[in-house]
Design a protein around this motif. Sequence first.
Motif, PDB file in Angstrom:
ATOM      1  N   PHE A  32      40.249  32.488  29.003  1.00  0.00           N
ATOM      2  CA  PHE A  32      41.434  32.496  29.844  1.00  0.00           C
ATOM      3  C   PHE A  32      41.361  33.636  30.846  1.00  0.00           C
ATOM      4  CE2 PHE A  32      42.933  29.902  26.450  1.00  0.00           C
ATOM      5  CZ  PHE A  32      44.051  29.209  26.884  1.00  0.00           C
ATOM      6  N   ALA A  33      41.975  33.445  32.002  1.00  0.00           N
ATOM      7  CA  ALA A  33      42.122  34.530  32.965  1.00  0.00           C
ATOM      8  C   ALA A  33      43.121  35.555  32.449  1.00  0.00           C
ATOM      9  CB  ALA A  33      42.595  33.980  34.312  1.00  0.00           C
ATOM     10  N   ASP A  34      43.028  36.774  32.954  1.00  0.00           N
ATOM     11  CA  ASP A  34      44.059  37.774  32.677  1.00  0.00           C
ATOM     12  C   ASP A  34      45.329  37.393  33.427  1.00  0.00           C
ATOM     13  OD1 ASP A  34      42.237  39.181  31.123  1.00  0.00           O
ATOM     14  OD2 ASP A  34      41.610  40.466  32.784  1.00  0.00           O
ATOM     15  N   LEU A  35      46.430  38.071  33.079  1.00  0.00           N
ATOM     16  CA  LEU A  35      47.731  37.638  33.584  1.00  0.00           C
ATOM     17  C   LEU A  35      48.626  38.830  33.867  1.00  0.00           C
ATOM     18  CD1 LEU A  35      49.693  35.091  33.982  1.00  0.00           C
ATOM     19  CD2 LEU A  35      50.507  35.649  31.708  1.00  0.00           C
ATOM     20  N   VAL A  36      49.439  38.704  34.894  1.00  0.00           N
ATOM     21  CA  VAL A  36      50.543  39.622  35.164  1.00  0.00           C
ATOM     22  C   VAL A  36      51.810  38.789  35.301  1.00  0.00           C
ATOM     23  CG1 VAL A  36      51.559  41.246  36.806  1.00  0.00           C
ATOM     24  CG2 VAL A  36      49.102  41.356  36.302  1.00  0.00           C
ATOM     25  N   ILE A  37      52.829  39.118  34.513  1.00  0.00           N
ATOM     26  CA  ILE A  37      54.140  38.472  34.622  1.00  0.00           C
ATOM     27  C   ILE A  37      55.032  39.374  35.462  1.00  0.00           C
ATOM     28  CG2 ILE A  37      56.185  37.651  33.400  1.00  0.00           C
ATOM     29  CD1 ILE A  37      54.442  37.230  30.943  1.00  0.00           C
ATOM     30  N   VAL A  38      55.570  38.833  36.538  1.00  0.00           N
ATOM     31  CA  VAL A  38      56.504  39.573  37.382  1.00  0.00           C
ATOM     32  C   VAL A  38      57.894  38.981  37.161  1.00  0.00           C
ATOM     33  CG1 VAL A  38      57.099  40.279  39.721  1.00  0.00           C
ATOM     34  CG2 VAL A  38      54.688  40.017  39.071  1.00  0.00           C
ATOM     35  N   GLU A  39      58.758  39.751  36.516  1.00  0.00           N
ATOM     36  CA  GLU A  39      60.103  39.292  36.186  1.00  0.00           C
ATOM     37  C   GLU A  39      61.019  39.418  37.404  1.00  0.00           C
ATOM     38  OE1 GLU A  39      63.656  38.222  35.239  1.00  0.00           O
ATOM     39  OE2 GLU A  39      62.006  37.795  33.853  1.00  0.00           O
ATOM     40  N   GLU A  40      61.555  38.268  37.847  1.00  0.00           N
ATOM     41  CA  GLU A  40      62.289  38.190  39.106  1.00  0.00           C
ATOM     42  C   GLU A  40      63.793  37.951  38.940  1.00  0.00           C
ATOM     43  OE1 GLU A  40      61.837  38.391  42.316  1.00  0.00           O
ATOM     44  OE2 GLU A  40      59.691  38.333  42.753  1.00  0.00           O
TER      45      GLU A  40
ATOM     46  N   SER B  16      48.804  48.510  35.825  1.00  0.00           N
ATOM     47  CA  SER B  16      49.291  48.924  34.514  1.00  0.00           C
ATOM     48  C   SER B  16      50.068  47.801  33.839  1.00  0.00           C
ATOM     49  CB  SER B  16      50.201  50.154  34.662  1.00  0.00           C
ATOM     50  OG  SER B  16      51.312  49.853  35.496  1.00  0.00           O
ATOM     51  N   ASP B  17      50.292  46.683  34.583  1.00  0.00           N
ATOM     52  CA  ASP B  17      51.078  45.566  34.068  1.00  0.00           C
ATOM     53  C   ASP B  17      50.202  44.391  33.638  1.00  0.00           C
ATOM     54  OD1 ASP B  17      50.249  44.936  36.615  1.00  0.00           O
ATOM     55  OD2 ASP B  17      52.255  44.661  37.459  1.00  0.00           O
ATOM     56  N   LEU B  18      48.899  44.628  33.488  1.00  0.00           N
ATOM     57  CA  LEU B  18      47.958  43.555  33.168  1.00  0.00           C
ATOM     58  C   LEU B  18      48.029  43.157  31.698  1.00  0.00           C
ATOM     59  CD1 LEU B  18      45.598  41.893  34.507  1.00  0.00           C
ATOM     60  CD2 LEU B  18      44.062  43.594  33.493  1.00  0.00           C
ATOM     61  N   ILE B  19      48.046  41.847  31.458  1.00  0.00           N
ATOM     62  CA  ILE B  19      47.949  41.294  30.101  1.00  0.00           C
ATOM     63  C   ILE B  19      46.571  40.653  29.980  1.00  0.00           C
ATOM     64  CG2 ILE B  19      48.894  39.630  28.455  1.00  0.00           C
ATOM     65  CD1 ILE B  19      51.562  39.850  29.996  1.00  0.00           C
ATOM     66  N   THR B  20      45.755  41.181  29.111  1.00  0.00           N
ATOM     67  CA  THR B  20      44.391  40.677  28.973  1.00  0.00           C
ATOM     68  C   THR B  20      44.395  39.332  28.273  1.00  0.00           C
ATOM     69  OG1 THR B  20      43.553  42.933  28.858  1.00  0.00           O
ATOM     70  CG2 THR B  20      42.085  41.185  28.093  1.00  0.00           C
TER      71      THR B  20
ATOM     72  N   ILE C 243      48.674  36.282  38.782  1.00  0.00           N
ATOM     73  CA  ILE C 243      49.977  36.943  38.859  1.00  0.00           C
ATOM     74  C   ILE C 243      51.021  35.857  39.060  1.00  0.00           C
ATOM     75  CG2 ILE C 243      51.367  38.656  40.083  1.00  0.00           C
ATOM     76  CD1 ILE C 243      48.661  39.768  41.188  1.00  0.00           C
ATOM     77  N   VAL C 244      52.014  35.801  38.183  1.00  0.00           N
ATOM     78  CA  VAL C 244      53.026  34.742  38.282  1.00  0.00           C
ATOM     79  C   VAL C 244      54.420  35.352  38.296  1.00  0.00           C
ATOM     80  CG1 VAL C 244      51.613  32.933  37.259  1.00  0.00           C
ATOM     81  CG2 VAL C 244      53.006  34.362  35.780  1.00  0.00           C
ATOM     82  N   ASP C 245      55.258  34.814  39.164  1.00  0.00           N
ATOM     83  CA  ASP C 245      56.653  35.223  39.244  1.00  0.00           C
ATOM     84  C   ASP C 245      57.491  34.290  38.374  1.00  0.00           C
ATOM     85  OD1 ASP C 245      55.833  37.111  41.081  1.00  0.00           O
ATOM     86  OD2 ASP C 245      56.444  35.938  42.824  1.00  0.00           O
ATOM     87  N   THR C 246      58.227  34.880  37.437  1.00  0.00           N
ATOM     88  CA  THR C 246      59.111  34.113  36.563  1.00  0.00           C
ATOM     89  C   THR C 246      60.473  34.804  36.535  1.00  0.00           C
ATOM     90  OG1 THR C 246      58.485  35.357  34.564  1.00  0.00           O
ATOM     91  CG2 THR C 246      57.153  33.416  35.124  1.00  0.00           C
ATOM     92  N   SER C 247      61.430  34.162  35.876  1.00  0.00           N
ATOM     93  CA  SER C 247      62.775  34.731  35.832  1.00  0.00           C
ATOM     94  C   SER C 247      63.429  34.355  34.512  1.00  0.00           C
ATOM     95  CB  SER C 247      63.611  34.191  36.996  1.00  0.00           C
ATOM     96  OG  SER C 247      64.957  34.603  36.892  1.00  0.00           O
ATOM     97  N   ILE C 248      64.157  35.304  33.931  1.00  0.00           N
ATOM     98  CA  ILE C 248      64.842  35.004  32.675  1.00  0.00           C
ATOM     99  C   ILE C 248      65.752  33.792  32.862  1.00  0.00           C
ATOM    100  CG2 ILE C 248      64.743  37.245  31.552  1.00  0.00           C
ATOM    101  CD1 ILE C 248      67.545  37.792  32.744  1.00  0.00           C
ATOM    102  N   GLY C 249      65.616  32.861  31.930  1.00  0.00           N
ATOM    103  CA  GLY C 249      66.425  31.656  31.993  1.00  0.00           C
ATOM    104  C   GLY C 249      66.077  30.739  33.147  1.00  0.00           C
ATOM    105  N   GLY C 250      65.044  31.097  33.929  1.00  0.00           N
ATOM    106  CA  GLY C 250      64.730  30.331  35.130  1.00  0.00           C
ATOM    107  C   GLY C 250      65.672  30.628  36.284  1.00  0.00           C
TER     108      GLY C 250
END
Length: 374
Positions: free
Chosen positions: A17-25, A8-12, A260-267
């Motif tokens: 381009f490939a589809d993407l999921v951002i995982v906020e860490e 349900s978190d997929l960004i088309t 699927i990529v793990d990112t974080s606010i402000g790094g």
Amino acid sequence: MTARPVRSDLITGPVGFADLVIVEEGMREGLQIEDADIPVDSRVELLDKLSETGLKHIVVGSFVSPKWVPQMARIDEVVSSFSPRPGVTYSALALNQRGIERRESFSPPLSNDHYLPSTLVHACDVFVRRNTNRSQLDEILSWPAAVARAVDAGATAAQIGVNAAWGSNWLGEFSPETRMDFLALQVELWTTAGIPVTRVFLGDPMGWHIPLQVEQDLRAITERWPGITEFHLHLHNTRGSAPITIYNALRHLPQGKTLIVDTSIGGMAGCPYCGNGRAASLMPTEDLVYLLDESGYETGVDLDRLIEAVALAERIVGHSLYGHVSKAGGRPRGHRAYPLDLPFIETLDEAQHFRLGPSAYPHAYQRSNSEDKR
């Protein structure tokens, strides 16, 4: 039967381009390297702020021993107190069966739908001992039991993974053959059990990845195991290459695959066990959202609200974070174009005029007026 989860978190992605999921860490990777005494109320405030941004997947923390990660000692209170929003996937890290059971007691609001039965190995035995108090051999020996549990549960898909995949601050660089060999052993185990592998995890807690190496690895995995459709990258930005690597991966993964990529606010991130501390940041979420929006993705994320969440995080942790878009804003188009009489802007505080208006540069404004009078 355990079916393959529907994301349900997929960004088309746009064409090509490939589809993407951002995982906020930020709530996990971020706060686990910050002051352990940050109040629960502040943590909940930040989590609720993130929930309002349009992010589709937020990691709320980790169910781990407070002896090793004191910053997560009150995770139960955080999960009990925040306000979940519909359409957002909330997850949490658990490293052992006890942690998994604690996590499952909070489902909902935490979701277990996206998890696949998995096996994992660290290429660096030194790091895994420091990080989880287990050895590389312990991890490998745990695989058969994980596969057996998945078979008993009727699983129809599995995940394999290599962490510390590209290099170690103690042992040096790891070869592509090392990564592929570890993956091949896991694929064989799952295939023998009749469970196809559909997702691969590649982690880099010590920031050793280089874009070209990751591109070559993704291509090799895609060619060797075409049934793998999801590629989960956890890339610490210790040496500044994570944004390039992530964008490069998006461009080179075939359409129809999901990154699927793990990112974080402000790094905001870091690892006390790898020797780099807060220098082992992640790609800032706001920087990735900006890049995606400008590249044709419809992320559904409100960049302004995300930047406000970064500002709140900086107030909570008590220091500046590491992103770029939070410092300068997105491209100033239309009514957001800078005023023609904007004075000289020199400091980071003054640069916040993109969100705070003239109140961000009272001294710069006065200097400008005095120069006009002369």
